[in-house]
Enzyme design. Structure first.
Site, PDB file in Angstrom:
ATOM      1  N   SER A  24      -6.922   5.546   3.985  1.00  0.00           N
ATOM      2  CA  SER A  24      -6.981   4.703   2.782  1.00  0.00           C
ATOM      3  C   SER A  24      -7.323   3.266   3.169  1.00  0.00           C
ATOM      4  CB  SER A  24      -5.639   4.723   2.058  1.00  0.00           C
ATOM      5  OG  SER A  24      -5.543   5.851   1.223  1.00  0.00           O
TER       6      SER A  24
ATOM      7  N   LYS B 121       0.867  -1.190   0.000  1.00  0.00           N
ATOM      8  CA  LYS B 121       0.000   0.000   0.000  1.00  0.00           C
ATOM      9  C   LYS B 121       0.891   1.222   0.000  1.00  0.00           C
ATOM     10  CE  LYS B 121      -4.027   2.029   0.640  1.00  0.00           C
ATOM     11  NZ  LYS B 121      -3.860   2.644  -0.705  1.00  0.00           N
TER      12      LYS B 121
ATOM     13  N   ASP C 175      -0.587  10.830  -4.276  1.00  0.00           N
ATOM     14  CA  ASP C 175       0.609  11.436  -3.667  1.00  0.00           C
ATOM     15  C   ASP C 175       0.832  12.731  -4.463  1.00  0.00           C
ATOM     16  OD1 ASP C 175       2.929  10.904  -1.691  1.00  0.00           O
ATOM     17  OD2 ASP C 175       4.001  11.476  -3.502  1.00  0.00           O
TER      18      ASP C 175
ATOM     19  N   LYS D 138       5.242   1.772  -3.153  1.00  0.00           N
ATOM     20  CA  LYS D 138       5.121   3.133  -3.696  1.00  0.00           C
ATOM     21  C   LYS D 138       5.316   3.079  -5.198  1.00  0.00           C
ATOM     22  CE  LYS D 138       4.554   7.470  -2.420  1.00  0.00           C
ATOM     23  NZ  LYS D 138       3.775   8.026  -1.312  1.00  0.00           N
TER      24      LYS D 138
HETATM   25  P1  NDP Z   1       0.361  17.805  -3.735  1.00  0.00           P
HETATM   26  O1  NDP Z   1       0.836  17.509  -5.106  1.00  0.00           O
HETATM   27  O2  NDP Z   1      -1.089  17.970  -3.487  1.00  0.00           O
HETATM   28  O3  NDP Z   1       1.089  19.114  -3.172  1.00  0.00           O
HETATM   29  C1  NDP Z   1       2.467  19.199  -3.074  1.00  0.00           C
HETATM   30  C2  NDP Z   1       2.837  20.598  -2.643  1.00  0.00           C
HETATM   31  O4  NDP Z   1       4.243  20.681  -2.440  1.00  0.00           O
HETATM   32  C3  NDP Z   1       2.506  21.647  -3.690  1.00  0.00           C
HETATM   33  O5  NDP Z   1       2.248  22.857  -3.066  1.00  0.00           O
HETATM   34  C4  NDP Z   1       3.799  21.703  -4.510  1.00  0.00           C
HETATM   35  O6  NDP Z   1       3.977  22.919  -5.207  1.00  0.00           O
HETATM   36  C5  NDP Z   1       4.827  21.559  -3.412  1.00  0.00           C
HETATM   37  N1  NDP Z   1       6.052  20.936  -3.957  1.00  0.00           N
HETATM   38  C6  NDP Z   1       6.140  19.735  -4.584  1.00  0.00           C
HETATM   39  N2  NDP Z   1       7.396  19.496  -4.972  1.00  0.00           N
HETATM   40  C7  NDP Z   1       8.103  20.566  -4.572  1.00  0.00           C
HETATM   41  C8  NDP Z   1       9.460  20.926  -4.676  1.00  0.00           C
HETATM   42  N3  NDP Z   1      10.354  20.111  -5.276  1.00  0.00           N
HETATM   43  N4  NDP Z   1       9.824  22.108  -4.123  1.00  0.00           N
HETATM   44  C9  NDP Z   1       8.938  22.920  -3.520  1.00  0.00           C
HETATM   45  N5  NDP Z   1       7.634  22.630  -3.393  1.00  0.00           N
HETATM   46  C10 NDP Z   1       7.235  21.484  -3.923  1.00  0.00           C
HETATM   47  O7  NDP Z   1       0.970  16.646  -2.818  1.00  0.00           O
HETATM   48  P2  NDP Z   1       0.521  16.197  -1.363  1.00  0.00           P
HETATM   49  O8  NDP Z   1       0.062  17.359  -0.579  1.00  0.00           O
HETATM   50  O9  NDP Z   1      -0.338  15.022  -1.526  1.00  0.00           O
HETATM   51  O10 NDP Z   1       1.909  15.649  -0.783  1.00  0.00           O
HETATM   52  C11 NDP Z   1       2.817  16.497  -0.055  1.00  0.00           C
HETATM   53  C12 NDP Z   1       3.767  15.630   0.738  1.00  0.00           C
HETATM   54  O11 NDP Z   1       3.033  14.826   1.668  1.00  0.00           O
HETATM   55  C13 NDP Z   1       4.607  14.632  -0.071  1.00  0.00           C
HETATM   56  O12 NDP Z   1       5.848  14.450   0.576  1.00  0.00           O
HETATM   57  C14 NDP Z   1       3.806  13.347   0.035  1.00  0.00           C
HETATM   58  O13 NDP Z   1       4.596  12.201  -0.174  1.00  0.00           O
HETATM   59  C15 NDP Z   1       3.338  13.457   1.476  1.00  0.00           C
HETATM   60  N6  NDP Z   1       2.185  12.646   1.836  1.00  0.00           N
HETATM   61  C16 NDP Z   1       0.996  12.785   1.157  1.00  0.00           C
HETATM   62  C17 NDP Z   1      -0.103  12.046   1.548  1.00  0.00           C
HETATM   63  C18 NDP Z   1      -1.439  12.242   0.922  1.00  0.00           C
HETATM   64  O14 NDP Z   1      -2.408  11.651   1.433  1.00  0.00           O
HETATM   65  N7  NDP Z   1      -1.592  13.037  -0.102  1.00  0.00           N
HETATM   66  C19 NDP Z   1       0.007  11.039   2.609  1.00  0.00           C
HETATM   67  C20 NDP Z   1       1.265  11.041   3.309  1.00  0.00           C
HETATM   68  C21 NDP Z   1       2.303  11.797   2.895  1.00  0.00           C
HETATM   69  P3  NDP Z   1       3.662  22.970  -6.781  1.00  0.00           P
HETATM   70  O15 NDP Z   1       2.182  22.867  -6.899  1.00  0.00           O
HETATM   71  O16 NDP Z   1       4.218  24.266  -7.229  1.00  0.00           O
HETATM   72  O17 NDP Z   1       4.395  21.797  -7.378  1.00  0.00           O
END
Ligand code: NDP
Length: 444
Positions: free
Chosen positions: A376, A90, A166, A126
């Site tokens: 999830s 998962k 993600d 993943k």
């Molecule tokens: P989203 O794609 O919804 O949002 C990601 C955010 O981070 C955006 O604001 C994006 O900006 C910014 N971002 C991404 N890459 C970069 C970078 N290289 N430098 C600066 N800013 C960056 O993703 P999530 O919110 O789902 O995920 C965020 C984090 O949380 C990740 O690490 C993910 O693995 C983790 N996570 C997510 C879960 C989930 O349920 N969604 C569960 C557990 C962990 P921009 O739009 O400009 O790219």
């Protein structure tokens, strides 16, 4: 050389080109030392650590699709099925140009422990692709998702491997992927989570990672004699995790003054306007400049800089390695008392150590962001039951899971004489269940 050091040296030699994976393995194995040393003979004979750091399998494939100009584009798809000792694989699917084998392996490895911490029967995996959904039309995103799943479907299934969202994979992408899976297999099953509410999705899944982060943060604060009321919070990111972390923090009486994206960041001393942020990011899929343009109290800055703002609580919710040593120093100098990770591995190893050495309460993502995967797993349960629970039922379960995680990691740290070290606590508590299951299942 100790067993942990031996294994770490082998991992470094074998995976030299995968820095994020090495960083994740080093963090986990270093903090497991006391547990491993207490049972070194057994773990060595079982080659338990060698098995733990080697994925069950890694799948890498070509993803061809046609863009709106009729041009064929080719991306690379990945799925790493890391460990299924305690349940089906998962973990999410990341769509971002930076995706490569090392990043997917680091995320899959962390997922093993995170999923174990939830207390639910899910293993670690993943996946993703270097495809960038940003700036693509809906038709292009659909073409990519259909091609991606045309290969991935062979390896996943409701009792085999259940991917989710993600970075870059939200409800739209999950919808297209689910449609293609159904078309290829003729199965209507809970093979993906984060689905839309009309076709098997769970209420509160969208909010779960951010809300869960705050449920754990509140419990942490409570156990240290503090509340969320009136606290200033800095959040990074403005995606799924960041938006709902900010929303729940404000519901708890805190004030969130920053958010960011990959081009810039917002400082809004009046507190982030969540509805406006949702409109800009969820509806328009626009940049944060649009937020600043619509909100007189907000200042927009190019580049990175969220951690220089004075705060009580820092919640990194964007991506890996976004909080560096100099940021940690700034947070400490500004009197920050807690850092809880919403993203996966957003804090570098030296920054983590600095925060811990300077008395900041620090909880790593595999504990504090586990609410997403936990919900999830609740979606999987609802799919198996052919039932849908109410928002309140799911949210109440999520809250209890996060409170349990906090106490489990706190207890595990105390058991090994490392009170307050929640990184060690999370790794130990996550590891113990997986290790016991692996040994019970023999050499496999
Ligand atoms: P989203 O794609 O919804 O949002 C990601 C955010 O981070 C955006 O604001 C994006 O900006 C910014 N971002 C991404 N890459 C970069 C970078 N290289 N430098 C600066 N800013 C960056 O993703 P999530 O919110 O789902 O995920 C965020 C984090 O949380 C990740 O690490 C993910 O693995 C983790 N996570 C997510 C879960 C989930 O349920 N969604 C569960 C557990 C962990 P921009 O739009 O400009 O790219």
């Amino acid at each position: 050389m100790s067993y942990v050091e031996e294994v770490l040296a082998k991992v470094k030699e074998k995976n030299a080109s995968e820095p994020e994976f090495l960083q994740a393995v080093e963090e986990v194995l270093e903090s497991l030392k006391p547990v491993i040393e207490a049972n070194e003979d057994v773990y060595r004979r079982e080659a338990l650590l060698e098995r733990l750091v080697e994925p069950d399998r890694q799948i890498k494939f070509r993803v061809p699709w046609v863009d709106d100009k009729g041009q064929v584009q080719v991306n690379t798809g990945y799925r790493v099925q890391f460990n299924n000792a305690i349940g089906p694989y998962k973990g999410g699917i990341r769509l971002h140009p930076s995706v490569n084998t090392g990043i997917i392996k680091f995320l899959g490895f962390e997922q093993i422990f995170k999923n174990s911490l939830t207390g639910l029967p899910i293993g670690g995996g993943k996946g993703g692709s270097d495809f960038d959904p940003k700036g693509k039309s809906d038709r292009e995103v659909m073409a990519f998702c259909q091609s991606f799943v045309s290969e991935l479907y062979k390896y996943i299934g409701a009792d085999v491997d259940v991917p989710a969202g993600d970075i870059g994979t939200g409800a739209r992408e999950i919808g297209y992927m689910y449609g293609q899976y159904k078309r290829l297999t003729n199965l209507y099953e809970g093979v993906l989570t984060g689905k839309g509410l009309t076709y098997g999705g769970s209420l509160a899944r969208k909010e779960a990672t951010g809300y869960g982060l705050l449920y754990l943060t509140r419990e942490l604060m409570k156990c240290h004699g503090q509340s969320m009321e009136g606290k200033i919070c800095c959040v990074s990111g403005s995606g799924n995790v960041a938006i709902y972390a900010a929303q729940k923090a404000q519901q708890m009486g805190a004030k969130v003054v920053t958010v960011s994206d990959s081009t810039g960041w917002i400082y809004d001393p009046e507190g982030i306007d969540i509805e406006l942020l949702k409109e800009v990011k969820e509806v328009k899929r626009a940049r944060l400049t649009e937020y600043a343009a619509a909100r007189p109290s907000a200042q927009y800055h190019e580049g990175r800089g969220v951690w220089q703002i004075k705060c009580d609580i820092a919640l990194p919710c964007a991506t890996q390695n976004e909080l560096f040593l100099e940021d940690a120093k700034q947070l400490v100098a500004n009197g920050c008392t807690a850092v809880c990770e919403g993203a996966n591995m957003p804090t570098t190893l030296d920054a983590t150590k600095y925060l811990q050495d300077n008395g900041v309460l620090f909880v790593c993502g595999k504990a504090s962001n586990a609410g997403g995967v936990a919900t999830s797993a609740l979606e999987m349960t609802q799919n198996s039951e052919r039932l849908s629970w109410t928002f309140e039922e799911v949210d109440a379960k999520l809250e209890q899971i996060m409170i349990n995680i906090y106490h489990n990691i706190d207890d595990a740290a105390k058991r090994y004489g490392m009170e307050g070290n929640y990184v060690a606590g999370a790794n130990i508590a996550g590891f113990e269940k997986v290790a016991t299951a692996m040994i019970a299942q023999g050499v496999c």
